[in-house]
Design a protein around this motif. Structure first.
Motif, PDB file in Angstrom:
ATOM      1  N   GLY A 407     -10.764 -80.409  83.745  1.00 15.36           N
ATOM      2  CA  GLY A 407     -11.370 -79.119  83.460  1.00 15.36           C
ATOM      3  C   GLY A 407     -10.974 -78.066  84.476  1.00 15.36           C
ATOM      4  N   CYS A 410      -7.344 -76.991  83.683  1.00 17.69           N
ATOM      5  CA  CYS A 410      -7.268 -76.104  82.511  1.00 17.69           C
ATOM      6  C   CYS A 410      -7.756 -74.699  82.851  1.00 17.69           C
ATOM      7  CB  CYS A 410      -8.090 -76.685  81.366  1.00 17.69           C
ATOM      8  SG  CYS A 410      -7.405 -78.200  80.649  1.00 17.69           S
ATOM      9  N   SER A 411      -8.839 -74.610  83.609  1.00 19.91           N
ATOM     10  CA  SER A 411      -9.367 -73.292  83.959  1.00 19.91           C
ATOM     11  C   SER A 411      -8.421 -72.540  84.888  1.00 19.91           C
ATOM     12  CB  SER A 411     -10.749 -73.431  84.603  1.00 19.91           C
ATOM     13  OG  SER A 411     -10.695 -74.230  85.759  1.00 19.91           O
ATOM     14  N   LEU A 414      -5.723 -71.192  82.758  1.00 26.52           N
ATOM     15  CA  LEU A 414      -6.252 -70.082  81.962  1.00 26.52           C
ATOM     16  C   LEU A 414      -6.228 -68.790  82.777  1.00 26.52           C
ATOM     17  CD1 LEU A 414      -7.693 -68.996  79.420  1.00 26.52           C
ATOM     18  CD2 LEU A 414      -9.868 -69.680  80.492  1.00 26.52           C
ATOM     19  N   ILE A 415      -6.638 -68.878  84.036  1.00 28.46           N
ATOM     20  CA  ILE A 415      -6.618 -67.692  84.904  1.00 28.46           C
ATOM     21  C   ILE A 415      -5.189 -67.214  85.128  1.00 28.46           C
ATOM     22  CG2 ILE A 415      -7.191 -66.808  87.195  1.00 28.46           C
ATOM     23  CD1 ILE A 415      -9.499 -68.806  87.266  1.00 28.46           C
ATOM     24  N   SER A 432     -10.223 -64.094  83.183  1.00 31.57           N
ATOM     25  CA  SER A 432     -10.293 -64.487  84.593  1.00 31.57           C
ATOM     26  C   SER A 432     -11.713 -64.891  84.977  1.00 31.57           C
ATOM     27  CB  SER A 432      -9.814 -63.348  85.494  1.00 31.57           C
ATOM     28  OG  SER A 432      -8.451 -63.075  85.277  1.00 31.57           O
ATOM     29  N   ILE A 434     -14.089 -65.974  82.866  1.00 28.20           N
ATOM     30  CA  ILE A 434     -14.391 -67.228  82.166  1.00 28.20           C
ATOM     31  C   ILE A 434     -13.735 -68.407  82.881  1.00 28.20           C
ATOM     32  CG2 ILE A 434     -14.019 -68.530  80.033  1.00 28.20           C
ATOM     33  CD1 ILE A 434     -14.244 -65.855  78.534  1.00 28.20           C
ATOM     34  N   GLY A 435     -12.464 -68.250  83.245  1.00 24.49           N
ATOM     35  CA  GLY A 435     -11.751 -69.317  83.935  1.00 24.49           C
ATOM     36  C   GLY A 435     -12.388 -69.666  85.267  1.00 24.49           C
ATOM     37  N   THR A 436     -12.837 -68.650  86.009  1.00 23.65           N
ATOM     38  CA  THR A 436     -13.466 -68.892  87.307  1.00 23.65           C
ATOM     39  C   THR A 436     -14.772 -69.658  87.155  1.00 23.65           C
ATOM     40  OG1 THR A 436     -12.491 -66.876  88.249  1.00 23.65           O
ATOM     41  CG2 THR A 436     -14.425 -67.781  89.362  1.00 23.65           C
ATOM     42  N   VAL A 438     -15.750 -71.526  84.563  1.00 23.86           N
ATOM     43  CA  VAL A 438     -15.485 -72.877  84.053  1.00 23.86           C
ATOM     44  C   VAL A 438     -14.976 -73.781  85.174  1.00 23.86           C
ATOM     45  CG1 VAL A 438     -14.018 -74.245  82.512  1.00 23.86           C
ATOM     46  CG2 VAL A 438     -15.082 -72.146  81.679  1.00 23.86           C
ATOM     47  N   TYR A 439     -14.124 -73.236  86.022  1.00 18.50           N
ATOM     48  CA  TYR A 439     -13.601 -73.998  87.163  1.00 18.50           C
ATOM     49  C   TYR A 439     -14.751 -74.478  88.050  1.00 18.50           C
ATOM     50  CZ  TYR A 439     -11.199 -74.967  91.572  1.00 18.50           C
ATOM     51  OH  TYR A 439     -10.748 -75.552  92.731  1.00 18.50           O
ATOM     52  N   THR A 442     -17.021 -77.111  86.208  1.00 12.56           N
ATOM     53  CA  THR A 442     -16.410 -78.443  86.104  1.00 12.56           C
ATOM     54  C   THR A 442     -16.259 -79.094  87.477  1.00 12.56           C
ATOM     55  OG1 THR A 442     -14.219 -77.377  86.038  1.00 12.56           O
ATOM     56  CG2 THR A 442     -15.219 -77.990  83.935  1.00 12.56           C
TER      57      THR A 442
END
Length: 536
Positions: A407, A410-411, A414-415, A432, A434-436, A438-439, A442
């Motif tokens: 996870g 993937c994040s 994504l960023i 950015s 959302i990716g942060t 999610v990172y 996870t």
């Protein structure tokens, strides 16, 4: 956070099924019959462990040096074969919960002191006369990490001689002293000394608390209770960031924040006075009667003597005195290397870099308050830790760790995509954010809590404190290096390149967990250790 261990052989399901065939009995007779069968199977398992023939290899760990520990306990196997399901609530974790909750207050202090410098650092620099000096500002923060490294190394002889309970009380003294010195500081030197003492205490406590919880928690809930370390850290960060909001209008508020840090320290010293000592340490130093009292208090009255005998057999096999040279021989060497590798990978997967850069990411979408942005991050981290506490004893450590790093990878990518190929500025900033989040979420699911808890699970009673000290010293060194060079790498190569590197390390960490980490849920520390001793 670790890798491999030995397969504990259980009777084949057909054997279990045949052992369950019996004439109809009364309720009490049936209950006693099942207890006898369970004890019989436990004895058989011990005999099987003593055989000289090597255990079967798990195909999922083929290619590794260690073999998987079968995650089911004997009682779980019996229940599955019989088709029985647990009814009602299991409250066997409740007696030990106040003790581990009190100990996790040390992690609350850790989180608090991480966040306490986030908001008011500019006010502190202005009042103490080092404003505009990036080196001194960095030194105020980094000296905390340096002294934490020293504390993690000094931890082992303290806990070996005084036990977990007393060491935790003793070690809280520099935390209180450091917070008080920081609050009273009128020069850069006084602030540096305050931060040094705080770091020294944190260095010991971050190693000690997961070790303590692993040794006092019942096997079935050891994973869930160990996540209190991560939850405590998150709550500490959230508290300090929330308290930092008045600092935006009051330039002297930072002193109050440091005074407040003394309160949970005093509460920790007082609370640990009523907490139990580790029964494993009590057995190690020959206080068997005290160990029996503790086991009855936190694990229940059933199988007290069996627990004592298991702990005694491990102590008699491995010894009660250790040195750092013991980490150079098997199986301690492999556990130490895996512990160090897990922390190395965790740090270079970029958690501290992402946390450092998150305020700038939120600033791009209009959240200009650094404290508010960090608060969003802290809440996300806390949410992930809560989910981990629910999953870790159900899904297991290994699966959670692999999924966590996948996870995170993937994040990160994504960023990188949002930075490198934005459809428009708004979409790029949203991705950015959302990716942060999610990172961070996870990370809190596995890479955060599992890394700290699986090391004491796989370490032997003889070297547990030293393996933990070594592993956390690697953590602090890598933490320091990432913090020192992160912005320099961003300036030279760009955010996209650095985050791609973090994503690559996350994938490497997932692969490492897949090939080297074994599942330890549902096994007592003694069962795990005896399997490792047999293997070596």
């Amino acid at each position: 956070m670790q890798a491999s261990a030995m397969l504990l052989h259980l009777p084949h399901h057909s054997t279990i099924a045949s052992s369950l065939r019996a004439p109809k009995l009364s309720h009490n007779q049936l209950h006693q019959s099942r207890r006898c069968r369970c004890l019989s199977l436990q004895l058989r398992r011990v005999r099987l462990q003593a055989r000289s023939s090597p255990p079967e290899s798990d195909p999922q760990t083929s290619g590794s040096d260690w073999e998987r520990i079968e995650p089911e306990t004997v009682s779980e196997a019996l229940m599955k074969e019989k088709g029985e399901k647990e009814t009602g609530s299991d409250w066997s974790w409740l007696p030990v919960f106040p003790h581990v909750l009190t100990a996790s207050m040390a992690n609350f202090l850790f989180g608090y002191h991480i966040g306490v410098m986030n908001g008011p650092i500019e006010d502190i620099a202005k009042e103490l006369g080092f404003q505009g000096n990036p080196f001194l500002q960095g030194l105020v923060v980094s000296i905390f990490i340096v002294s934490a490294f020293m504390g993690s190394i000094a931890f082992s002889p303290l806990v070996d001689n005084f036990g977990c309970k007393r060491t935790l009380q003793i070690d809280t003294i520099p935390l209180i002293l450091g917070a008080f010195l920081s609050a009273q500081a009128h020069s850069i030197d006084e602030m540096l000394w305050g931060r040094f003492f705080v770091g020294l205490g944190i260095g010991v406590n971050t190693v000690l608390v997961p070790l303590y919880i692993s040794e006092v928690a019942p096997t079935k809930y050891r994973g869930s209770l160990s996540t209190l370390c991560q939850i405590g850290t998150c709550l500490g960060i959230i508290t300090s960031l929330s308290l930092a909001i008045p600092a935006e209008t009051d330039p002297h508020w930072w002193r109050t924040m440091f005074y407040i840090a003394c309160v949970p320290g005093l509460a920790l010293i007082l609370g640990m006075q009523f907490a139990v000592e580790s029964p494993r340490w009590l057995c190690k130093v020959g206080r068997l009667d005290d160990a029996r009292v503790v086991i009855e208090r936190i694990w229940g009255t059933e199988d007290v003597e069996k627990s004592i005998d298991d702990i005694k057999s491990v102590v008699e096999t491995s010894g009660d005195q250790s040195s750092w040279q013991d980490l150079l021989v098997e199986p301690h060497k492999t556990v130490a290397l895996i512990g160090g590798a897990l922390f190395f990978l965790q740090q270079f997967a970029g958690i501290n870099g992402v946390l450092y850069f998150s305020s700038l990411t939120f600033h791009d979408v209009g959240i200009t308050s650094g404290a508010l942005a960090s608060l969003f991050v802290g809440i996300t981290n806390f949410g992930g830790a809560l989910v981990a506490s629910y999953l870790i004893d159900k899904q297991g450590r290994r699966k959670l760790l692999i999924g966590s790093y996948l996870g995170m990878a993937c994040s990160m990518f994504l960023i990188v995509s949002a930075i490198s190929f934005p459809l428009d500025e708004g979409s790029g900033h949203a991705l950015s954010i959302i990716g942060t989040l999610v990172y961070i979420f996870t990370f809190a699911l596995g890479a955060g809590p599992v890394t700290g808890m699986i090391i004491p699970e796989l370490s032997s009673a003889l070297t547990r404190s030293k393996v933990m000290g070594f592993s956390f010293s690697v953590h602090w060194v890598c933490n320091f290096l990432v913090g020192l060079y992160f912005l320099e790498l961003v300036d030279k190569f760009g955010v996209g390149s650095v985050y791609s590197l973090f994503g690559g390390f996350s994938l490497l960490s997932a692969a490492f967990a897949y090939y080297f980490i074994v599942e330890t849920k549902g096994r007592s520390l003694e069962e795990i250790e005896m399997s490792l001793i047999k293997r070596s």
